[in-house]
Design a protein around this motif. Structure first.
Motif, short mmCIF file in Angstrom:
data_model
loop_
_atom_site.label_atom_id
_atom_site.label_comp_id
_atom_site.label_asym_id
_atom_site.label_seq_id
_atom_site.Cartn_x
_atom_site.Cartn_y
_atom_site.Cartn_z
N HIS A 140 -9.25 4.02 2.69
CA HIS A 140 -10.20 5.04 3.16
C HIS A 140 -10.59 4.83 4.62
CE1 HIS A 140 -11.67 5.48 -1.27
NE2 HIS A 140 -10.67 6.29 -1.02
N ASP B 29 0.85 -1.20 0.00
CA ASP B 29 0.00 0.00 0.00
C ASP B 29 0.88 1.25 0.00
OD1 ASP B 29 -3.15 0.64 0.43
OD2 ASP B 29 -1.86 2.27 1.18
N ASN B 30 0.38 2.25 -0.71
CA ASN B 30 1.19 3.48 -0.87
C ASN B 30 1.07 4.43 0.32
OD1 ASN B 30 -1.50 3.89 -1.52
ND2 ASN B 30 -1.09 5.45 -3.05
N ALA C 220 -13.64 -1.46 -4.13
CA ALA C 220 -15.03 -1.00 -4.24
C ALA C 220 -15.33 -0.48 -5.65
CB ALA C 220 -15.31 0.07 -3.19
N THR D 72 -18.42 -0.39 2.00
CA THR D 72 -17.56 -1.44 2.54
C THR D 72 -18.06 -2.81 2.07
OG1 THR D 72 -17.01 -0.08 4.43
CG2 THR D 72 -16.74 -2.46 4.70
N TRP E 253 -7.14 1.45 -6.80
CA TRP E 253 -8.21 2.14 -7.51
C TRP E 253 -8.20 1.79 -9.00
CZ3 TRP E 253 -5.62 6.74 -4.82
CH2 TRP E 253 -5.95 6.71 -3.45
#
Ligand SMILES: Cc1cc2nc3c(=O)[nH]c(=O)nc-3n(C[C@H](O)[C@H](O)[C@H](O)COP(=O)(O)OP(=O)(O)OC[C@H]3O[C@@H](n4cnc5c(N)ncnc54)[C@H](O)[C@@H]3O)c2cc1C
Length: 643
Positions: free
Chosen positions: A135, A127-128, A616, A624, A434
């Motif tokens: 979120h 993860d960045n 999502a 969620t 994303w």
């Protein structure tokens, strides 16, 4: 009002007694000079996740997509990235599964994969951000020796009917018993303290700053349902007399503004006009009414009533409009179930419970109660001895099959950490990042798929969390949740009254508490997607100081009559900036009616070689439940691929 300067108030943390309570790393960050942020301090001192002082939830200032999380991704988008980082070094690491994205979807993917494939599975999550959860972000403050826990993103477990049995099953397996929130959420708190749902009219749009109570029960999205409440509200509201008459009519006169049409015809009309158009051209209201409603939809849709289809906005329309149209409530869930399924840090608790289940030693305890105050051990997240490793501050920049995607037996993933590129290899990959990022990571994907992924534009928004040393002024004014039709922040609410385990929500007005603010930057008049793009550009170019100024200015004007003094009362500010926020949900105003199976997110999420897509976005629903459901789908897809 006492003046407070930038020097006194650095990156969200009041530079006085409160600083003594802060984690040592953050305190030293503040001491290192007026331009240093805690983030920069972490980096400059080489404090990474393996250092016990590393504790991102306690960082304040600019959070959400914080500085350091997006620059590599943007350089990749702009084509300048490879010049900057050079060739990737080989880590020699090989995993059964590599997951890009450590939000709830990525963490759930790892959870399902291990459950379905076996406990010996080797998984890497990249993860960045400097924290996991995406979120689902936790914000912590320490005020007067008390730790306050808030949420910087994903707010609540909501719309329960959208949870598939598997998604709800995951929550249960983690130890979450939804029914217990009925006890933990003090549903009588606001009423017992006289904290009402209110409206703040801003002098910029309404000529005068005025806080007006709307209804006694202080529910979210409060609009008067009682004639006495409405009359009291209208008597105080700085609105034109005609607008007041119109509001009375909208509330309590059962008028069918689409008379003569069948239910299906009405729905067809309402799908293709905005709420604003409905109010102006069908309900023929005064311009002040439109102004009053303009930002009502911001928190949910990320745009104002000019860009929300009237059918989707029916849920907040006054009773007279709804009963007059005699349509079933299209929003279904809204208002039907209590909005109480909330951990103090929002759904960050779900992310923390997932991490606790995945990585041994990541957090103590085993219940939904003890997770709330558990301190995560970030040093445990990326250990070679662990079957699941979570590597933070690591932006994936290339995801490429080793050979022909149709026949390859592995996928290489290159990621950048601290300015250096590294290569890891996985038998399978799930992209739980994303959608819009994926075409840059996998340029060899078919063009139609890349276009499908790029179609949706995530909704930009800001959640501000503000720690105040007491809430006497709010109590005096009787303001618990405030809708602001024309202010910089469209919602200003006292935090949800939830006490779980050893964490207790504020009980008396002398106690510190958190205030939650919402801003969705948008440009009325443009299409939804254009508004989102413009809003995102605004977020990336707005410095923390600007947000800070607006927080202090708006809270000062709203609560001054109750004695609120921003300089004295605000003890910390965290701005959670989400330029890539909610997943895009198609709009009947702007998007075509897709043929079955042809919606861009469905084309975009097809498996490609040994790569599947979660997040999502791939469900086109900002929930969620969708993040979990898509994780399970992607997990099943990779498990169906040859090993
Ligand atoms: C402010 C806000 C409030 C919300 N409130 C609610 C709510 O109350 N209830 C609800 O159900 N839903 C809510 N949502 C929707 C929320 O997005 C989902 O519930 C869910 O948290 C999304 O999880 P995800 O894993 O799909 O995406 P994310 O949480 O966005 O996680 C994806 C992760 O991938 C990372 N990533 C992206 N590119 C890369 C890369 N190249 N390399 C490495 N990592 C990368 C991202 O930075 C991010 O950390 C809210 C969303 C926002 C923004």
């Amino acid at each position: 009002m006492t003046n407070i300067t930038r020097k006194d108030f650095l990156n969200g943390i009041a530079w006085t007694a409160g600083a003594a309570m802060l984690p040592a790393a953050v305190t030293r960050a503040l001491e290192s000079g007026p331009d240093a942020s805690a983030e920069e301090y972490f980096l400059s001192q080489g404090i990474g996740p393996s250092d016990p002082r590393y504790y991102p939830p306690a960082l304040t200032g600019m959070r959400g997509s914080h500085p350091g999380s997006f620059e590599t991704g943007h350089a990749l988008r702009d084509g300048t990235h490879w010049d900057e980082v050079g060739a990737a070094s080989e880590t020699g690491e090989h995993y059964d599964l590599i997951v890009v994205g450590g939000g709830i979807s990525g963490l759930s993917t790892a959870y399902f994969f291990r459950k379905l494939r076996g406990p010996k599975s080797k998984i890497l999550i990249l993860d960045n951000h400097d924290d996991f959860g995406g979120h689902a972000k936790r914000n912590e403050f320490t005020v007067g020796g008390k730790t306050l826990i808030g949420y910087g993103g994903t707010q609540s477990i909501e719309a329960l009917s959208l949870y598939t049995p598997e998604a709800m099953g995951l929550l249960r397996e983690l130890g979450i018993d939804i029914q217990r929130f009925e006890k933990y959420y003090d549903q009588n708190f606001r009423r017992s303290h006289g904290l009402r749902a209110s409206c703040f009219f801003d002098r910029g749009a309404f000529g005068v700053d005025k806080l007006c109570a709307q209804r006694a029960d202080s529910v979210h999205f409060g609009t008067p349902t009682d004639p006495h409440d409405l009359e009291a509200f209208l008597a105080a509201a700085p609105l034109a007399e005609q607008a007041k008459r119109d509001l009375r009519r909208l509330h309590f006169e059962k008028v069918d503004y689409l008379a003569g049409k069948s239910a299906a015809q009405k729905k067809a009309v309402l799908e293709h006009i905005s709420i604003k158009t409905f109010l102006e051209q069908h309900a023929h209201v005064h311009a002040d009414v439109v102004k009053y409603y303009q930002q009502r939809t911001h928190g949910l849709f990320g745009v104002g009533i000019d860009a929300v289809p009237a059918l989707s906005g029916l849920w907040f329309m006054p009773e007279g409009v709804k009963t007059g149209l005699a349509l079933s409530d299209e929003s279904g869930e809204m208002g039907a179930e209590p909005y109480i399924y909330h951990f103090p840090d929002g759904n960050a608790s779900i992310a923390r419970m997932l991490v606790r289940a995945l990585v041994s030693g990541a957090a103590p305890g085993s219940t939904m109660e003890d997770i709330v105050t558990a301190r995560m051990n970030y040093a445990a997240l990326d250990q070679a001895s662990s079957g699941v490793r979570i590597r933070l501050n690591s932006t994936a920049v290339r995801v490429k099959h080793v050979g022909d995607p149709a026949k390859a037996e592995a996928v290489d993933v290159v990621y950048v950490n601290a300015g250096k590129a590294h290569r890891v290899r996985g038998a399978k990959v799930v992209l739980a990042c994303w959608n819009v990022v994926i075409p840059y990571l996998c340029p060899e994907m078919p063009q139609a798929q890349r276009e499908g992924l790029a179609y949706c534009v995530k909704v930009p928004l800001v959640y501000g969390t503000v720690a105040i040393q007491n809430w006497n002024s709010l109590k005096r004014l009787g303001a618990g949740t405030v809708y602001c039709p024309a202010s910089y922040f469209s919602e200003v609410n006292m935090d949800f009254p939830v006490s779980i385990g050893s964490y207790h929500y504020t009980q008396t007005p002398d106690d510190p508490c958190l205030i939650h603010l919402v801003r969705t930057p948008c440009k009325p008049g443009l299409s939804t997607k254009e508004q989102h793009r413009a809003g995102r550009a605004e977020l990336f170019t707005t410095p923390f100081e600007t947000f800070e100024h607006h927080v202090r200015d708006q809270l000062g004007r709203m609560f001054a009559a109750g004695g609120f003094d921003p300089a004295r009362d605000i003890r910390g500010i965290t701005i959670n900036r989400w330029p890539h926020g909610y997943a895009y949900d198609y709009s009947t105003l702007w998007d075509p009616q897709w043929l079955e199976g042809q919606a861009p997110h469905l084309i975009g999420r097809k498996p490609f070689g040994r790569i599947a897509i979660a997040n999502a976005d791939s469900g086109a629903v900002a929930e969620t439940s969708s993040a979990i459901e898509q994780a399970l789908r992607a997990c099943r897809e990779v498990l169906a691929m040859p090993s």
